[in-house]
Scaffold this active site. Structure first.
Site, PDB file in Angstrom:
ATOM      1  N   ARG A 223      62.288 -57.389  -4.108  1.00 49.88           N
ATOM      2  CA  ARG A 223      60.691 -57.624  -3.769  1.00 49.88           C
ATOM      3  C   ARG A 223      60.529 -57.717  -3.075  1.00 49.88           C
ATOM      4  O   ARG A 223      59.082 -57.494  -2.663  1.00 49.88           O
ATOM      5  CB  ARG A 223      60.752 -59.338  -4.441  1.00 49.88           C
ATOM      6  CG  ARG A 223      61.236 -60.431  -2.794  1.00 49.88           C
ATOM      7  CD  ARG A 223      60.723 -61.479  -3.092  1.00 49.88           C
ATOM      8  NE  ARG A 223      62.120 -62.161  -2.444  1.00 49.88           N
ATOM      9  CZ  ARG A 223      63.249 -62.409  -2.427  1.00 49.88           C
ATOM     10  NH1 ARG A 223      63.998 -62.485  -3.587  1.00 49.88           N
ATOM     11  NH2 ARG A 223      64.396 -62.973  -1.488  1.00 49.88           N
ATOM     12  N   ASN A 224      61.222 -57.317  -1.862  1.00 48.65           N
ATOM     13  CA  ASN A 224      60.232 -57.151  -0.607  1.00 48.65           C
ATOM     14  C   ASN A 224      60.360 -55.379   0.182  1.00 48.65           C
ATOM     15  O   ASN A 224      59.299 -55.468   1.820  1.00 48.65           O
ATOM     16  CB  ASN A 224      61.173 -57.619   0.611  1.00 48.65           C
ATOM     17  CG  ASN A 224      60.644 -59.218   0.685  1.00 48.65           C
ATOM     18  OD1 ASN A 224      59.621 -59.669   0.442  1.00 48.65           O
ATOM     19  ND2 ASN A 224      61.975 -60.018   0.963  1.00 48.65           N
TER      20      ASN A 224
ATOM     21  N   ASP B  16      65.904 -61.008   4.735  1.00 45.98           N
ATOM     22  CA  ASP B  16      65.280 -61.395   3.952  1.00 45.98           C
ATOM     23  C   ASP B  16      65.264 -59.716   2.633  1.00 45.98           C
ATOM     24  O   ASP B  16      64.158 -59.161   1.882  1.00 45.98           O
ATOM     25  CB  ASP B  16      64.044 -61.815   3.505  1.00 45.98           C
ATOM     26  CG  ASP B  16      63.268 -62.337   2.319  1.00 45.98           C
ATOM     27  OD1 ASP B  16      62.246 -62.456   2.016  1.00 45.98           O
ATOM     28  OD2 ASP B  16      63.790 -62.481   1.337  1.00 45.98           O
TER      29      ASP B  16
ATOM     30  N   ASP C 153      58.494 -55.778   3.620  1.00 54.94           N
ATOM     31  CA  ASP C 153      57.605 -56.849   4.012  1.00 54.94           C
ATOM     32  C   ASP C 153      59.563 -57.847   5.376  1.00 54.94           C
ATOM     33  O   ASP C 153      60.138 -57.527   5.340  1.00 54.94           O
ATOM     34  CB  ASP C 153      58.171 -58.129   3.310  1.00 54.94           C
ATOM     35  CG  ASP C 153      57.445 -59.703   3.392  1.00 54.94           C
ATOM     36  OD1 ASP C 153      56.588 -60.030   3.069  1.00 54.94           O
ATOM     37  OD2 ASP C 153      58.505 -60.165   3.898  1.00 54.94           O
TER      38      ASP C 153
HETATM   39  C1  LIG Z   1      51.996 -50.645 -12.424  1.00 54.90           C
HETATM   40  N1  LIG Z   1      51.323 -50.816 -11.024  1.00 54.90           N
HETATM   41  C2  LIG Z   1      51.932 -49.988 -10.163  1.00 54.90           C
HETATM   42  C3  LIG Z   1      50.535 -49.761  -8.626  1.00 54.90           C
HETATM   43  N2  LIG Z   1      51.036 -51.594  -8.429  1.00 54.90           N
HETATM   44  C4  LIG Z   1      50.978 -51.494  -6.904  1.00 54.90           C
HETATM   45  C5  LIG Z   1      51.084 -52.940  -6.519  1.00 54.90           C
HETATM   46  C6  LIG Z   1      50.038 -53.279  -5.237  1.00 54.90           C
HETATM   47  C7  LIG Z   1      50.595 -52.458  -4.150  1.00 54.90           C
HETATM   48  C8  LIG Z   1      51.059 -52.354  -2.605  1.00 54.90           C
HETATM   49  O1  LIG Z   1      51.355 -53.406  -2.442  1.00 54.90           O
HETATM   50  N3  LIG Z   1      51.076 -51.489  -1.827  1.00 54.90           N
HETATM   51  C9  LIG Z   1      51.207 -51.606  -0.281  1.00 54.90           C
HETATM   52  N4  LIG Z   1      51.307 -50.427   0.392  1.00 54.90           N
HETATM   53  N5  LIG Z   1      51.465 -50.896   1.578  1.00 54.90           N
HETATM   54  C10 LIG Z   1      51.660 -51.782   1.488  1.00 54.90           C
HETATM   55  C11 LIG Z   1      51.312 -52.719   0.436  1.00 54.90           C
HETATM   56  C12 LIG Z   1      51.835 -54.057   0.504  1.00 54.90           C
HETATM   57  N6  LIG Z   1      51.859 -54.485   1.982  1.00 54.90           N
HETATM   58  C13 LIG Z   1      52.240 -55.783   1.999  1.00 54.90           C
HETATM   59  O2  LIG Z   1      52.715 -55.809   2.995  1.00 54.90           O
HETATM   60  C14 LIG Z   1      52.586 -56.458   1.164  1.00 54.90           C
HETATM   61  O3  LIG Z   1      52.514 -57.849   1.634  1.00 54.90           O
HETATM   62  C15 LIG Z   1      53.913 -56.795   0.102  1.00 54.90           C
HETATM   63  C16 LIG Z   1      54.956 -56.126   1.057  1.00 54.90           C
HETATM   64  C17 LIG Z   1      56.388 -55.996   0.185  1.00 54.90           C
HETATM   65  C18 LIG Z   1      56.654 -56.276  -1.212  1.00 54.90           C
HETATM   66  C19 LIG Z   1      54.581 -56.119  -2.307  1.00 54.90           C
HETATM   67  C20 LIG Z   1      54.071 -57.077  -0.926  1.00 54.90           C
HETATM   68  C21 LIG Z   1      51.986 -53.595   2.406  1.00 54.90           C
HETATM   69  C22 LIG Z   1      50.855 -51.502  -4.572  1.00 54.90           C
HETATM   70  C23 LIG Z   1      50.914 -50.435  -6.182  1.00 54.90           C
HETATM   71  C24 LIG Z   1      50.561 -52.311  -9.223  1.00 54.90           C
HETATM   72  C25 LIG Z   1      51.451 -52.038 -10.743  1.00 54.90           C
END
Ligand SMILES: CN1CCN(c2ccc(C(=O)Nc3n[nH]c4c3C=[N+](C(=O)[C@H](O)c3ccccc3)C4)cc2)CC1
Length: 315
Positions: A161-162, A157, A178
């Site tokens: 997005r991952n 995958d 992911d």
């Molecule tokens: C403008 N702003 C900038 C900052 N922003 C974020 C939005 C989301 C994140 C976030 O989820 N960070 C993560 N760090 N480590 C892991 C995460 C997710 N994990 C996972 O395991 C999650 O399941 C995952 C995995 C792959 C992709 C997405 C989510 C492990 C950080 C900043 C919001 C918009």
């Protein structure tokens, strides 16, 4: 733990590093994960430590079934196998009580798809992101994928997005974050979980969705689609086509068009990843060399990123 927790590669979930619940502090929600919430948190490695490390904490809702609990643990067990700068690092698990936690390195820049979409050069903000930035992001995912290729691990995958970014600014690092699809296959779940509707058809080669044949060359095809996502600045592939229409088109030779403004050499590399014959597709080691050469070519890195005017349907 039932026998089903032993992955073919002999991973025993009991070997997972443990994190004590009192060393964790959840700060704020980061986004809705496939299981429950993903929180930003602080982790005090040793109780005496004054320093607290920012981490991401994936939580499993209390009301979850034993099945999803096993899935949750299995994904952690898969991530625990890997040790590479372009694959999200697992710090440990906290399974003594509910809610269950998986503690991962914090990637503060969010996912690659949203980063690309939000970095599109606009008339008023032209120098948002450069061709070189896009190549560097592609190289990061390629290095992570090349590592998995060496580990003989099929991800199934690979998609923007991952992938997550350490930060949005220059010096950002992109990591594969992911492993849900690979985990489901270990548990032969994804057929039960809604079958083909759940499969990332637009990122899959014909031999995968027609014959169910998966190999590292499956990930190469997906990486080609990720390259298309990167150089189209986060567009959805095959805009407007349903999965069924994509399957019919791609299995009879249809392919994604060159993204507007994408250098031809990069598009030709995508097309090599989409060779109908899996063995004809390049390896990630070869893709790495090609991308590295593009990075040294000013004609490519200097190419301007088109300011996407309000193209109808480009959103
Ligand atoms: C403008 N702003 C900038 C900052 N922003 C974020 C939005 C989301 C994140 C976030 O989820 N960070 C993560 N760090 N480590 C892991 C995460 C997710 N994990 C996972 O395991 C999650 O399941 C995952 C995995 C792959 C992709 C997405 C989510 C492990 C950080 C900043 C919001 C918009």
């Amino acid at each position: 733990y039932g026998s089903e927790n032993f992955l073919p590669q002999g991973i025993d979930v009991r070997d997972l590093p443990k994190v004590s619940r009192e060393s964790l502090k959840l700060v704020k929600a980061l986004g809705q994960g496939a299981f429950g919430e993903v929180y930003q948190g602080l982790y005090r490695h040793r109780s005496g430590d004054s320093v607290e490390m920012p981490v991401a904490v994936k939580t499993l809702p209390e009301l979850s079934t034993g099945q999803s609990e096993n899935d949750f643990l299995m994904e952690a067990a898969i991530m625990a196998k890997f040790n590479h700068p372009n694959i999200v690092h697992l710090i440990g698990v906290c399974f003594d009580m509910h809610p269950r936690f998986i503690v991962l390195e914090l990637l503060a820049g969010g996912d690659l798809k949203n980063f690309l979409r939000e970095s599109r050069p606009k008339a008023e903000r032209v120098s948002a992101i450069t061709m070189k930035d896009l190549l560097l992001c592609s190289l990061d995912v390629c290095k992570g994928s090349r590592y998995l290729e060496v580990q003989r691990f099929i991800h199934r995958d690979i998609a923007a997005r991952n992938c997550l970014l350490t930060s949005r600014g220059p010096g950002r690092v992109v990591k594969i974050a992911d492993f849900g699809m690979a985990r489901d296959v270990y548990r032969a779940e994804y057929y039960k979980k809604g079958g083909k509707a759940m499969l990332p058809i637009k990122w899959m080669p014909p031999e995968a969705y027609i014959d169910g044949v998966f190999s590292i060359k499956t990930d190469v095809w997906s990486f080609g689609v990720l390259l298309w996502e990167v150089f189209s600045l986060g567009l959805m592939p095959y805009t407007g086509l349903s999965n069924r229409e994509v399957m019919e088109s791609v299995s009879t030779g249809g392919r994604l068009d060159k993204p507007y403004g994408c250098p031809l050499e990069i598009y030709l590399l995508m097309c090599e990843c989409w060779n109908p014959t899996p063995s004809e597709r390049p390896s990630f080691a070869q893709i790495f060399d090609r991308l590295q050469r593009f990075l040294q070519d000013p004609a490519i890195t200097g190419a301007p990123l088109p300011v996407l005017r309000s193209l109808i349907g480009a959103v």
